[in-house]
Design an enzyme around this catalytic site. Structure first.
Site, PDB file in Angstrom:
ATOM      1  N   HIS A   1      -0.092   5.352   6.742  1.00  0.00           N
ATOM      2  CA  HIS A   1       0.175   5.456   5.970  1.00  0.00           C
ATOM      3  C   HIS A   1       0.510   7.366   4.828  1.00  0.00           C
ATOM      4  O   HIS A   1       0.208   8.138   5.538  1.00  0.00           O
ATOM      5  CB  HIS A   1      -1.003   5.619   4.657  1.00  0.00           C
ATOM      6  CG  HIS A   1      -1.245   3.845   4.481  1.00  0.00           C
ATOM      7  ND1 HIS A   1      -1.981   3.140   6.154  1.00  0.00           N
ATOM      8  CD2 HIS A   1      -0.392   2.798   3.865  1.00  0.00           C
ATOM      9  CE1 HIS A   1      -2.051   1.409   5.765  1.00  0.00           C
ATOM     10  NE2 HIS A   1      -1.225   1.824   4.160  1.00  0.00           N
TER      11      HIS A   1
ATOM     12  N   ASP B   1      -3.629   7.899  10.352  1.00  0.00           N
ATOM     13  CA  ASP B   1      -3.724   6.729  10.588  1.00  0.00           C
ATOM     14  C   ASP B   1      -2.657   6.019  11.343  1.00  0.00           C
ATOM     15  O   ASP B   1      -2.195   4.715  12.231  1.00  0.00           O
ATOM     16  CB  ASP B   1      -4.169   5.293   9.817  1.00  0.00           C
ATOM     17  CG  ASP B   1      -2.637   5.216   8.558  1.00  0.00           C
ATOM     18  OD1 ASP B   1      -2.106   6.185   8.316  1.00  0.00           O
ATOM     19  OD2 ASP B   1      -3.213   4.507   7.680  1.00  0.00           O
TER      20      ASP B   1
ATOM     21  N   SER C   1       0.800  -0.897   0.463  1.00  0.00           N
ATOM     22  CA  SER C   1       0.004   0.121  -0.302  1.00  0.00           C
ATOM     23  C   SER C   1       0.368   1.587  -0.183  1.00  0.00           C
ATOM     24  O   SER C   1       0.744   2.100  -0.270  1.00  0.00           O
ATOM     25  CB  SER C   1      -1.256  -0.019   1.060  1.00  0.00           C
ATOM     26  OG  SER C   1      -0.276  -0.357   2.544  1.00  0.00           O
TER      27      SER C   1
END
Length: 201
Positions: free
Chosen positions: A178, A175, A24
């Protein structure tokens, strides 16, 4: 996978194709980095390369993550080869855990890519963590680094370079994991010179 063309900076790089395999951190997340805002697209655009991005959240050399249908890096080598890239960047992964299993899987993944794409230039980037404080090393970083060294491939340790520590930690999203769009811009500035060196090799 995401593919896209960029206007080449000059005729020399017009035919060069860049394939990025990652998690990701390469794909982007709800915190930022999707599409043209991600470091893969930014690096490709600035170097005049055509990009194919294979980023799957939660994956790594050993793990497919919790989402159904996603595959570890070892099972995505065919996709890399099918794209016939001139340059390959493998990023990650902080989703791996075991040093021994990661090193075994990384060696196999990198060996296959190198053997099946003998003319491609390959760069390995280790797991990109979001820790604000220096951490020295991690078992996964050491494992991927050892695998790259075994195969004679250039390795960039984001851990040792301290990406996202100190003031750069503000470029991590809410979060806590990221990067934001600004974080991807920052990553592009760290990674672009490494890819540029591949072009000159």
């Amino acid at each position: 996978m995401i593919t896209g063309g960029n206007t080449p900076a000059d005729a020399t790089t017009a035919r060069l194709r860049l394939f990025i395999l990652g998690d990701s951190i390469a794909r982007g997340s709800d915190e930022g980095g999707y599409g043209p805002h991600g470091w893969p697209a930014l690096v490709a655009a600035r170097l005049g390369l055509t990009l194919t991005l294979d980023g799957e959240g939660g994956t790594g050399y050993t793990t497919a993550g919790p989402q159904p249908g996603r595959r570890p890096y070892t099972q995505r080598v065919n996709d890399v080869v099918a794209a016939e890239p001139d340059l390959v960047v493998i990023e990650g992964s902080a989703n791996d855990v075991s040093r021994s299993q990661t090193q075994t899987a990384a060696v196999e993944t990198l060996r296959q890519i190198r053997a099946r794409l003998p003319h491609a230039r390959i760069l390995v980037i280790g797991p990109i963590y979001s820790f604000a404080q220096p951490i020295g090393s991690t078992p996964v970083d050491e494992a991927v680094g050892a695998a790259a060294m075994k195969l004679g491939l250039p390795y960039v340790s984001a851990v040792q370079r301290g990406w996202f520590r100190g003031s750069a930690h503000q470029l991590i999203g809410s979060d806590g994991v990221h990067p934001t769009d600004a974080g991807h811009e920052y990553l592009a500035e760290q990674i672009r010179p490494e890819v540029s060196r591949l072009l000159q090799s």
